[in-house]
Write a protein that holds these residues in place. Structure first.
Motif, mmCIF file in Angstrom:
data_model
loop_
_atom_site.group_PDB
_atom_site.id
_atom_site.type_symbol
_atom_site.label_atom_id
_atom_site.label_comp_id
_atom_site.label_asym_id
_atom_site.label_seq_id
_atom_site.Cartn_x
_atom_site.Cartn_y
_atom_site.Cartn_z
ATOM 1 N N ASP A 184 0.835 -1.212 0.000
ATOM 2 C CA ASP A 184 0.000 0.000 0.000
ATOM 3 C C ASP A 184 0.864 1.254 0.000
ATOM 4 O O ASP A 184 0.563 2.229 -0.706
ATOM 5 N N ILE A 185 1.920 1.252 0.813
ATOM 6 C CA ILE A 185 2.795 2.431 0.894
ATOM 7 C C ILE A 185 3.485 2.674 -0.449
ATOM 8 O O ILE A 185 3.496 3.794 -0.971
ATOM 9 N N LEU A 186 4.052 1.627 -1.031
ATOM 10 C CA LEU A 186 4.754 1.779 -2.306
ATOM 11 C C LEU A 186 3.797 2.203 -3.422
ATOM 12 O O LEU A 186 4.137 3.056 -4.256
ATOM 13 N N HIS A 187 2.613 1.622 -3.427
ATOM 14 C CA HIS A 187 1.615 1.968 -4.452
ATOM 15 C C HIS A 187 1.194 3.429 -4.331
ATOM 16 O O HIS A 187 1.099 4.148 -5.341
ATOM 17 N N ARG A 188 0.978 3.884 -3.101
ATOM 18 C CA ARG A 188 0.539 5.275 -2.904
ATOM 19 C C ARG A 188 1.649 6.258 -3.255
ATOM 20 O O ARG A 188 1.397 7.312 -3.847
ATOM 21 N N LEU A 189 2.884 5.931 -2.888
ATOM 22 C CA LEU A 189 4.002 6.796 -3.252
ATOM 23 C C LEU A 189 4.169 6.865 -4.770
ATOM 24 O O LEU A 189 4.434 7.933 -5.328
ATOM 25 N N ARG A 190 4.004 5.733 -5.430
ATOM 26 C CA ARG A 190 4.150 5.699 -6.889
ATOM 27 C C ARG A 190 3.064 6.545 -7.558
ATOM 28 O O ARG A 190 3.319 7.219 -8.550
ATOM 29 N N ASP A 191 1.862 6.512 -7.001
ATOM 30 C CA ASP A 191 0.770 7.298 -7.564
ATOM 31 C C ASP A 191 0.968 8.795 -7.357
ATOM 32 O O ASP A 191 0.637 9.602 -8.232
ATOM 33 N N ARG A 192 1.493 9.156 -6.188
ATOM 34 C CA ARG A 192 1.576 10.580 -5.836
ATOM 35 C C ARG A 192 2.875 11.227 -6.339
ATOM 36 O O ARG A 192 2.859 12.205 -7.076
ATOM 37 N N PHE A 193 3.994 10.696 -5.888
ATOM 38 C CA PHE A 193 5.282 11.260 -6.297
ATOM 39 C C PHE A 193 6.345 10.203 -6.039
ATOM 40 O O PHE A 193 6.784 10.036 -4.902
ATOM 41 N N PRO A 194 6.772 9.461 -7.050
ATOM 42 C CA PRO A 194 7.735 8.366 -6.834
ATOM 43 C C PRO A 194 8.997 8.847 -6.123
ATOM 44 O O PRO A 194 9.593 9.850 -6.488
ATOM 45 N N ARG A 195 9.360 8.131 -5.083
ATOM 46 C CA ARG A 195 10.562 8.424 -4.297
ATOM 47 C C ARG A 195 11.347 7.136 -4.082
ATOM 48 O O ARG A 195 10.811 6.043 -4.183
ATOM 49 N N LYS A 196 12.626 7.270 -3.744
ATOM 50 C CA LYS A 196 13.418 6.099 -3.407
ATOM 51 C C LYS A 196 13.037 5.639 -2.001
ATOM 52 O O LYS A 196 12.970 6.452 -1.074
ATOM 53 N N VAL A 197 12.772 4.345 -1.846
ATOM 54 C CA VAL A 197 12.327 3.782 -0.565
ATOM 55 C C VAL A 197 13.324 2.732 -0.092
ATOM 56 O O VAL A 197 13.724 1.852 -0.854
ATOM 57 N N LEU A 198 13.729 2.837 1.171
ATOM 58 C CA LEU A 198 14.557 1.815 1.820
ATOM 59 C C LEU A 198 13.686 1.084 2.843
ATOM 60 O O LEU A 198 13.111 1.719 3.733
ATOM 61 N N LEU A 199 13.585 -0.210 2.713
ATOM 62 C CA LEU A 199 12.791 -1.015 3.638
ATOM 63 C C LEU A 199 13.696 -1.687 4.650
ATOM 64 O O LEU A 199 14.669 -2.352 4.283
ATOM 65 N N TRP A 200 13.379 -1.500 5.941
ATOM 66 C CA TRP A 200 14.058 -2.235 7.017
ATOM 67 C C TRP A 200 13.059 -3.269 7.527
ATOM 68 O O TRP A 200 12.137 -2.943 8.263
ATOM 69 N N PRO A 201 13.204 -4.532 7.152
ATOM 70 C CA PRO A 201 12.197 -5.539 7.517
ATOM 71 C C PRO A 201 12.222 -5.870 9.002
ATOM 72 O O PRO A 201 13.288 -6.051 9.587
ATOM 73 N N VAL A 202 11.043 -5.948 9.600
ATOM 74 C CA VAL A 202 10.920 -6.277 11.019
ATOM 75 C C VAL A 202 9.720 -7.190 11.229
ATOM 76 O O VAL A 202 8.838 -7.294 10.375
ATOM 77 N N THR A 203 9.694 -7.819 12.380
ATOM 78 C CA THR A 203 8.505 -8.543 12.836
ATOM 79 C C THR A 203 7.566 -7.536 13.475
ATOM 80 O O THR A 203 7.985 -6.764 14.328
ATOM 81 N N VAL A 204 6.319 -7.503 13.069
ATOM 82 C CA VAL A 204 5.401 -6.472 13.555
ATOM 83 C C VAL A 204 4.422 -7.010 14.594
ATOM 84 O O VAL A 204 3.446 -6.339 14.941
ATOM 85 N N GLN A 205 4.695 -8.204 15.123
ATOM 86 C CA GLN A 205 3.824 -8.786 16.137
ATOM 87 C C GLN A 205 4.597 -9.847 16.892
ATOM 88 O O GLN A 205 5.445 -10.529 16.323
ATOM 89 N N GLY A 206 4.328 -9.985 18.183
ATOM 90 C CA GLY A 206 4.969 -11.034 18.964
ATOM 91 C C GLY A 206 6.152 -10.540 19.771
ATOM 92 O O GLY A 206 6.444 -9.347 19.827
ATOM 93 N N GLU A 207 6.862 -11.486 20.360
ATOM 94 C CA GLU A 207 7.896 -11.141 21.329
ATOM 95 C C GLU A 207 9.102 -10.446 20.710
ATOM 96 O O GLU A 207 9.826 -9.723 21.389
#
Length: 322
Positions: A162-185
């Motif tokens: 969703d974030i990448l799609h919205r950025l591409r629609d509005r104003f394409p920018r370079k994106v760096l993804l830092w992958p994390v676990t978003v739930q749990g210990e």
């Protein structure tokens, strides 16, 4: 004659046990009878050892149960016990014959319902607010058009798409993804490390340093979002030198990171909208401003030309000067 014979004392014929025998029997009975148990109560004293082990009391209005969790067990807890917190602990009763003591070895610990979580959240909010971490004066402005956007979220799922799609629609920018676990210990530690990691990048280095951070995940229950209520995450967000937008859950979800972030977005998609303007709107605005500038310049030249004519008419004819 019978008076000369003393009656035996009660228990005089009972078997004599050694201390070790009694302690061993108690150990077998306690540990064998109960096995794994679930205990509900309020957390009392909490002590975190340097080894990583955690020692704490579970109590009610009439008794206290000493408890311990070893380093590996503590790492799996969804939340850390805090004094005054109502919990349900699961583990095994153990005894120490050499000390005549018993304790609960806790391998699973959870808040006793949503009410316990909310009470703990309010306690943390008050403590962090008292430190000034929620003050508007310390919040940084969001850059108008960041060149590089760092995103802290799960590498799979709808959020990053969703974030990448919205950025591409509005104003394409370079994106760096830092992958994390978003739930749990593992969630809280990984999210805090990602925020710190982006801030540690040197400007102009091999990996470019972002101008803006977005910390995001989709909606869920309070238990699902709890990693973003951990103090380690809130402090990492507050300490970030890079402006940070939090986008955790849906519009009705609020976590601690929302209070310390520079901007709070109701959804991950909304965070992308906050991050960049609409390129076509910006081009249209730029074109409109260019048109206004051209019209102003043309009008200015015309006014000065007319002024020059007016001044010229006031001058005497050259023939009249000779």
């Amino acid at each position: 004659m019978s008076d000369l014979i003393d009656d035996p004392m009660p228990g005089e014929n009972a078997h004599e046990y050694t201390v070790s025998e009694i302690s061993g029997a108690v150990k077998r009975i306690v540990e064998g009878e109960f096995g794994r148990v679930r205990v509900r109560g309020e957390v009392g004293r909490v002590f975190a050892a340097r080894s990583g082990h955690l020692y704490f009391d579970i109590k009610d209005d009439r008794a206290v149960l000493a408890s311990v969790s070893f380093k590996g067990q503590v790492a799996r807890f969804p939340v850390m016990p805090e004094e005054g917190m109502e919990i349900v602990a699961t583990g095994k009763l153990t005894t120490f014959p050499s000390q005549s003591k018993y304790q609960l070895n806790v391998d699973d610990l959870r808040p006793a319902g949503v009410g316990a979580l909310m009470a703990m959240l309010e306690k943390r909010k008050k403590a962090l607010a008292a430190e000034g971490l929620f003050d508007e004066a310390r919040k940084k402005p969001i850059p108008y058009l960041p060149q590089i956007i760092g995103v802290v979220t799960s590498p799979s799922g709808a959020v990053i798409r969703d974030i990448l799609h919205r950025l591409r629609d509005r104003f394409p920018r370079k994106v760096l993804l830092w992958p994390v676990t978003v739930q749990g210990e593992r969630c809280a530690a990984e999210v805090a490390a990602a925020i710190d990691g982006f801030n540690a990048l040197a400007p102009g280095g091999a990996i470019p340093r972002p101008d803006l951070l977005i910390v995001a995940r989709g909606g869920g229950s309070i238990e699902d979002l709890w990693g973003f209520n951990e103090e380690i995450v809130a402090r990492a967000a507050a300490a970030s030198e890079i402006p940070l937008i939090s986008a955790v859950g849906h519009e009705t979800d609020t976590t601690l990171i929302d209070y310390v972030s520079d901007r709070r977005a109701p959804t991950p998609t909304a965070a992308a909208e906050m991050a960049v303007p609409v390129r076509m709107e910006l081009l249209a605005w730029t074109e409109a401003q260019g048109g206004r500038l051209a019209r102003a310049a043309t009008q200015g030249v015309a006014q000065r030309r007319q002024r020059l004519r007016d001044v010229a008419r006031a001058l005497p004819q050259a023939s009249a000067l000779t």
